[in-house]
Design an enzyme around this catalytic site. Structure first.
Site, mmCIF file in Angstrom:
data_model
loop_
_atom_site.group_PDB
_atom_site.id
_atom_site.type_symbol
_atom_site.label_atom_id
_atom_site.label_comp_id
_atom_site.label_asym_id
_atom_site.label_seq_id
_atom_site.Cartn_x
_atom_site.Cartn_y
_atom_site.Cartn_z
ATOM 1 N N CYS A 116 0.648 -1.451 -0.193
ATOM 2 C CA CYS A 116 0.154 -0.112 0.160
ATOM 3 C C CYS A 116 0.916 1.317 -0.182
ATOM 4 C CB CYS A 116 -1.079 0.057 1.038
ATOM 5 S SG CYS A 116 -2.047 1.163 1.595
ATOM 6 N N LYS A 155 1.771 -9.053 -0.352
ATOM 7 C CA LYS A 155 0.884 -8.488 -1.170
ATOM 8 C C LYS A 155 2.448 -7.426 -1.216
ATOM 9 C CE LYS A 155 -1.926 -5.498 -3.557
ATOM 10 N NZ LYS A 155 -2.686 -4.558 -3.433
ATOM 11 N N HIS A 183 1.828 -7.223 -6.959
ATOM 12 C CA HIS A 183 1.418 -5.484 -8.047
ATOM 13 C C HIS A 183 2.744 -4.974 -9.095
ATOM 14 C CE1 HIS A 183 -1.659 -1.859 -8.170
ATOM 15 N NE2 HIS A 183 -0.362 -1.977 -8.863
#
Length: 484
Positions: A116, A155, A183
């Protein structure tokens, strides 16, 4: 050491990615309806989760993790138990483990978001900030893998070079995680930047654990067949879909997407059924409408200030009223059942009275608890002992006070422990025919005493305050206990 014995199957899977404010229960259930195999909750910060209490919500048929202010931080249900991954934001291994232990029996896996790029995450050392601290990544993931019985995943975003990214992923693989989501953008890049399929592919070929490709919504994914196209381009085991699923959750439907009208109506049904907050419901519907926000329905949605008004905007008022009535009837039925059980419980020796405490009826700083404590001191009885329970159904409280080996309580439930304790004190005082400190009582000795000697110590130096009336005998009806 705890070994992960029930790994999720990530091979050729379509996954609903966590999206802030989107990955709530209604959206997750809708994604499962349309064909998603695994769903992630929205990223939840470890410190916030550690303040929560686990409560079984019998009205909704859910398990709720509720903050001290009453806000539901995470809600799940039996249907998604085997396919929902709990994603957290964390920068501390011990806090991460504590959160994982709190939720592990209600979810299928634990994920740490290390990708993030938002400031609220990175400024606390979480999210993409972890990418520059491989040792902390290793510590957090190793602690989780060894400490919980569910699969652990993470992630990340790609690093400045392909070589650096592969090196980090290999270090992550050594921790024992069940899978890793990549990602395909750097932390400073945004959706308009191209997703790096070549980097995800290189990672997929360099490690043996499942790799989940993420970031293809803008460039690749418009319908279900595009998910497989993106998977092949990245050589990944599975694909995580975020924005495309937010715009239309039926992107997971193999037969092709449903009309937006049908999708939104199904989403609203889940939102009402599971008491989703209207602001979150409104946000998700706005993301689905997008360019249609300027039409008549979009303007009604934009103006809506409650779930009822949202339903009116989509011509679903009847559904709202019928479902709300059913939920209310179930709540009343459960409350009646609880009341009946309370009446027949092992408290036959408790003197009960339907009373409530209204502070407007008392002078400043004078309460029934103070009056009862002063009476006990005068009569040389042990000080009153309060035992308070919380009802998980609606988080209301009721207290029993023991005075001279006799128990007293109100039959009514209160919004706080303090109010419940005051009500039990009133029940005791009225039973004994004692003054309780009301304004209209003649010659209130506590009022006169405060006027005469405010702050003077009583009984060997103890001040006559609310704190003096308390004793640690609070027992919660939920999973955790507190002290009143």
């Amino acid at each position: 050491m705890t070994v992960n014995t029930t790994p999720l199957a990530f091979k050729n899977k379509a996954i609903l990615a966590p999206m802030v404010r989107v990955g709530t229960l209604p959206m997750r259930l809708l994604a499962l309806d349309y064909g998603a195999d695994i769903v992630y909750c929205e990223e939840l910060i470890d410190i916030k989760m550690l303040q929560c209490k686990r409560i079984v919500n019998e009205v909704l048929g859910t398990v709720d993790f509720v903050a001290p202010n009453g806000r539901v931080v995470f809600r799940t249900c039996e249907r998604e138990r085997d396919c929902v991954v709990f994603q957290m934001g964390t920068a501390d291994a011990e806090r991460a483990l504590a959160v994982a232990k709190l939720v592990e029996n209600d979810v299928a896996g634990i994920d740490v978001n290390m990708g993030c790029p938002k400031e609220y995450s990175t400024k606390g050392g979480m999210g993409a900030a972890l990418l520059s601290n491989p040792d902390k990544i290793e510590s957090i993931l190793t602690t989780l893998v060894n400490g919980v019985c569910k699969p652990v995943t993470c992630k990340i975003r790609i690093l400045p070079s392909k070589k650096e990214t592969i090196s980090l992923v290999k270090k992550i693989e050594e921790t024992g995680v069940a899978a890793i989501a990549i990602h395909g953008r750097k932390k400073e890049e945004r959706p308009q930047h191209p997703v790096r399929c070549d980097v995800i592919k290189a990672i997929s070929e360099a490690v043996s654990i499942p790799v989940i490709a993420n970031g293809g919504s803008h460039d690749f994914i418009k319908e279900h067949s595009d998910i497989e196209t993106f998977r092949q381009a990245t050589a990944a085991s599975s694909v995580m879909v975020a924005r495309a699923a937010m715009w239309n959750p039926s992107v997971f439907r193999k037969e092709g997407p449903q009309t937006l009208k049908d999708v939104m109506q199904e989403y609203i049904k889940y939102a009402v059924r599971y008491d989703n907050h209207y602001t979150n419901t409104k946000y998700c519907l706005c993301q689905m409408l997008r360019e249609q926000l300027e039409n008549a329905q979009g303007k009604k949605l934009h103006a809506a200030q409650s779930m009822q008004e949202i339903c009116e905007a989509f011509e679903m008022s009847s559904f709202y009223h019928e479902t709300s009535a059913l939920l209310e009837a179930k709540k009343v039925s459960l409350e009646a059942k609880d009341q009946d059980e309370d009446d027949h419980a092992e408290d036959a020796d408790v003197i009960k009275m339907a009373v409530r405490f209204d502070k407007r009826e008392y002078p400043p700083q004078i309460t029934p608890k103070m009056c009862l404590l002063e009476w006990c001191r005068k009569e040389k009885h042990p000080q009153p002992v309060y035992e308070t329970i919380e009802r998980p159904l609606d988080r209301l409280f009721r207290s029993v006070v023991t005075v001279a080996e006799q128990k007293y309580r109100s039959t009514l439930w209160e919004k706080s422990k303090k109010l419940a304790e005051q009500a039990s004190a009133i029940a005791c005082l009225r039973t004994l025919g004692l003054p309780e400190g009301k304004r209209d009582e003649e010659a209130n000795h506590l009022v006169n005493k405060r006027k005469r000697q405010d702050g003077e110590c009583l009984n060997n130096g103890e001040y006559l305050t609310e704190a003096a009336c308390k004793k640690p005998h609070f027992v919660s009806g939920a999973s955790n206990s507190s002290v009143s």
